[in-house]
Enzyme design. Sequence first.
Site, PDB file in Angstrom:
ATOM      1  N   LYS A 116      29.061  47.516  -4.179  1.00  0.00           N
ATOM      2  CA  LYS A 116      29.104  48.516  -3.112  1.00  0.00           C
ATOM      3  C   LYS A 116      27.709  49.049  -2.790  1.00  0.00           C
ATOM      4  CE  LYS A 116      33.435  48.433  -2.045  1.00  0.00           C
ATOM      5  NZ  LYS A 116      33.854  47.931  -0.708  1.00  0.00           N
ATOM      6  N   SER A 129      32.340  52.929  -0.777  1.00  0.00           N
ATOM      7  CA  SER A 129      32.949  53.723  -1.838  1.00  0.00           C
ATOM      8  C   SER A 129      31.949  54.762  -2.295  1.00  0.00           C
ATOM      9  CB  SER A 129      33.323  52.818  -3.019  1.00  0.00           C
ATOM     10  OG  SER A 129      33.677  53.566  -4.159  1.00  0.00           O
ATOM     11  N   SER A 145      47.166  45.487   2.563  1.00  0.00           N
ATOM     12  CA  SER A 145      47.619  46.617   1.749  1.00  0.00           C
ATOM     13  C   SER A 145      46.626  47.763   1.879  1.00  0.00           C
ATOM     14  CB  SER A 145      47.731  46.198   0.272  1.00  0.00           C
ATOM     15  OG  SER A 145      46.459  45.817  -0.231  1.00  0.00           O
ATOM     16  N   TYR A 171      31.527  46.674  -9.830  1.00  0.00           N
ATOM     17  CA  TYR A 171      32.035  47.195  -8.558  1.00  0.00           C
ATOM     18  C   TYR A 171      30.982  48.048  -7.855  1.00  0.00           C
ATOM     19  CZ  TYR A 171      34.991  49.794  -5.296  1.00  0.00           C
ATOM     20  OH  TYR A 171      35.531  50.360  -4.167  1.00  0.00           O
TER      21      TYR A 171
END
Length: 273
Positions: free
Chosen positions: A149, A132, A12, A145
């Site tokens: 990262k 990110s 995806s 998160y």
Amino acid sequence: MTGPILITGAGSGFGKEVALRLASAGHEVIAGVEIIAQVSAVRAAARERGAELRVEKLDVTDPGDRENAWSWEAEVLLNNAGVSEGGATADLPEERLRRQFEVNVFGTVLLTQGIARRMAARRSGRIVFMSSVAGLTVDPFTGAYAASKHAVEAFADALDQELAEFGVTVATINPGPFLTGFNDTMFETWKEWRDNPADRLFDYEYDPEPVHRRTVQVLLGEDRRYRHLLPAEMEPQARAQVDGQWDRQLNDGRRPALVQKAYDIAPGTPVGP
């Protein structure tokens, strides 16, 4: 290019679209998807575009899947697989915190190790990490998160230096809050927020096209920059936030503005006083 382009997390979002674009352009691509159920769906999407795309199950946390992937002799690797866990650092359940790092860090790095050694032996290859903007900065309720990262950024930087003499290049892609089926899991109710969109920190309607286009360029070696923060308009803001850490003072006991903004967003308001 002598070998295939391997893309993880291609079931995806960014990974799927980049895999389809490269395959449609005639490149040899292996789309790694987390679960078997995604294999047929991605193959069908490739047929719709008239593209020849090899789709393989590749859960980066599965040692057997990683070992299989090492034998595919990828010339280019896009580490795109990832998960996003939101929540206050003090509230995050242990199992969710561990899952965040198992996918984004440990599984990704362990997969990369085997592929990097083969690239070094051939003295050619390219490794790209889908990081990110959260790998460079951090906001409240995104600690898990962002931490994962930040770890990815550290490994990527080290790899870039360690593999240079072996003819292997490393780069990072740092998307902002694009909605791709990934970020909208973390912010799944954004369309129902009863706030003024003009007051938001980010534009949640961002078109992911710049990330698709730039990622393809990086994978094909057409873009030689190490870091790619997208959309480019976010770069000054991110630089200012990073630079601001040098003059940062201890908190004064008052709720920071970003935390207050999170509390003011409905319906997903965190619990609290």
